[in-house]
Scaffold this motif. Sequence first.
Motif, mmCIF file in Angstrom:
data_model
loop_
_atom_site.group_PDB
_atom_site.id
_atom_site.type_symbol
_atom_site.label_atom_id
_atom_site.label_comp_id
_atom_site.label_asym_id
_atom_site.label_seq_id
_atom_site.Cartn_x
_atom_site.Cartn_y
_atom_site.Cartn_z
ATOM 1 N N ALA A 139 0.809 -1.213 0.000
ATOM 2 C CA ALA A 139 0.000 0.000 0.000
ATOM 3 C C ALA A 139 0.843 1.265 0.000
ATOM 4 O O ALA A 139 0.407 2.314 -0.466
ATOM 5 C CB ALA A 139 -0.928 0.003 1.224
ATOM 6 N N ASN A 140 2.056 1.163 0.512
ATOM 7 C CA ASN A 140 2.851 2.381 0.696
ATOM 8 C C ASN A 140 4.282 2.185 0.201
ATOM 9 O O ASN A 140 5.082 1.498 0.825
ATOM 10 C CB ASN A 140 2.854 2.761 2.179
ATOM 11 C CG ASN A 140 3.566 4.066 2.436
ATOM 12 O OD1 ASN A 140 3.848 4.826 1.511
ATOM 13 N ND2 ASN A 140 3.867 4.328 3.678
ATOM 14 N N VAL A 141 4.584 2.800 -0.934
ATOM 15 C CA VAL A 141 5.930 2.788 -1.504
ATOM 16 C C VAL A 141 6.284 4.229 -1.833
ATOM 17 O O VAL A 141 5.461 4.956 -2.391
ATOM 18 C CB VAL A 141 6.004 1.929 -2.781
ATOM 19 C CG1 VAL A 141 7.444 1.850 -3.285
ATOM 20 C CG2 VAL A 141 5.449 0.530 -2.537
ATOM 21 N N ASP A 174 7.154 -0.075 2.495
ATOM 22 C CA ASP A 174 6.545 -0.407 3.787
ATOM 23 C C ASP A 174 5.968 -1.824 3.682
ATOM 24 O O ASP A 174 5.010 -2.064 2.944
ATOM 25 C CB ASP A 174 5.448 0.607 4.109
ATOM 26 C CG ASP A 174 4.909 0.452 5.513
ATOM 27 O OD1 ASP A 174 5.177 -0.584 6.151
ATOM 28 O OD2 ASP A 174 4.219 1.378 5.991
ATOM 29 N N LEU A 175 6.555 -2.759 4.425
ATOM 30 C CA LEU A 175 6.176 -4.172 4.332
ATOM 31 C C LEU A 175 5.104 -4.578 5.330
ATOM 32 O O LEU A 175 4.616 -5.708 5.283
ATOM 33 C CB LEU A 175 7.414 -5.059 4.548
ATOM 34 C CG LEU A 175 8.599 -4.824 3.613
ATOM 35 C CD1 LEU A 175 9.770 -5.706 4.033
ATOM 36 C CD2 LEU A 175 8.213 -5.111 2.166
ATOM 37 N N ARG A 176 4.734 -3.706 6.231
ATOM 38 C CA ARG A 176 3.788 -4.073 7.277
ATOM 39 C C ARG A 176 2.430 -4.450 6.712
ATOM 40 O O ARG A 176 1.896 -3.778 5.840
ATOM 41 C CB ARG A 176 3.636 -2.915 8.277
ATOM 42 C CG ARG A 176 4.910 -2.614 9.057
ATOM 43 C CD ARG A 176 4.786 -1.354 9.871
ATOM 44 N NE ARG A 176 4.531 -0.193 9.031
ATOM 45 C CZ ARG A 176 4.306 1.025 9.500
ATOM 46 N NH1 ARG A 176 4.314 1.234 10.804
ATOM 47 N NH2 ARG A 176 4.093 2.032 8.679
ATOM 48 N N GLY A 177 1.902 -5.559 7.215
ATOM 49 C CA GLY A 177 0.591 -6.018 6.761
ATOM 50 C C GLY A 177 0.610 -6.700 5.420
ATOM 51 O O GLY A 177 -0.449 -6.993 4.847
ATOM 52 N N SER A 178 1.805 -6.986 4.874
ATOM 53 C CA SER A 178 1.902 -7.615 3.562
ATOM 54 C C SER A 178 2.482 -9.021 3.684
ATOM 55 O O SER A 178 3.011 -9.406 4.724
ATOM 56 C CB SER A 178 2.812 -6.788 2.646
ATOM 57 O OG SER A 178 4.157 -6.861 3.103
ATOM 58 N N ARG A 179 2.387 -9.762 2.615
ATOM 59 C CA ARG A 179 3.027 -11.070 2.537
ATOM 60 C C ARG A 179 4.419 -10.855 1.947
ATOM 61 O O ARG A 179 4.687 -11.163 0.785
ATOM 62 C CB ARG A 179 2.212 -12.013 1.663
ATOM 63 C CG ARG A 179 0.813 -12.308 2.222
ATOM 64 C CD ARG A 179 0.032 -13.219 1.293
ATOM 65 N NE ARG A 179 -1.288 -13.530 1.821
ATOM 66 C CZ ARG A 179 -2.197 -14.274 1.192
ATOM 67 N NH1 ARG A 179 -1.901 -14.772 -0.016
ATOM 68 N NH2 ARG A 179 -3.366 -14.512 1.741
ATOM 69 N N SER A 180 5.291 -10.333 2.771
ATOM 70 C CA SER A 180 6.606 -9.933 2.285
ATOM 71 C C SER A 180 7.409 -11.092 1.727
ATOM 72 O O SER A 180 8.239 -10.912 0.838
ATOM 73 C CB SER A 180 7.391 -9.248 3.411
ATOM 74 O OG SER A 180 7.463 -10.080 4.555
#
Length: 230
Positions: free
Chosen positions: A54-56, A142-148
Amino acid sequence: MYKIADMQDYRQPVATVMPGAWLHSVTEILESRYHDEESIQQLLMLVAEQTGLANVSIALPDSPSRFKAQYCSTGVSNGVYSFAVQHALCRQFESREWLVIKEGSERPERFEPYGDSLSKADRCLLVPLLLRQSVLAVMVMDLRGSRSGELDLTLVSFFAAQIAHLLATQVVPNFKTLYARPYQRVQADELGDINAAIEKCSGNKTMAAKVLGLTPRQLRYRLSKLTGEC
């Protein structure tokens, strides 16, 4: 961005596209390039779509030791990074390495894109945007909340390279300086290119020298010859 961008996502829902269609979109952006800033923003939106993040954002130097989010997929401009990210960015402009920041830690760690794997403990990935081994900017993911763990790092590297070239043309539209030989005689008409690079790098002459393919010493010498300053 506030604490690595705690902000709303203002993007409209994106329609599902066929596999491979993103490459056609990249081609269209690079071929049109009517306005480089708009093209960079469009590529950044594609990064967000293709990675599911969502956030890059793209971090550019605002002063010798401070960076701002010049472009952001959330639509927020001039965001403020957290201390941990600012510290990592300062290190990254010197080392040119990928860095990752983990949950509960303020210290960035080196990340090898073709050897290491991301995990749920990773909250931020910083990817240097390189041109001729010089860091022009950094893509902050921003990797938070993602399937990194499912993030395609080859795809990330591809987008990083495209954005780096667009940034380079925006900083110095005249390629004769960017792709110059390691050393060439001072030309009377290059002062404009040098001043443009310094302005785009917020007065950071070391960064401007990297963009121009010069050493800081060569840049100072050129300025002294072209302006008559000692």
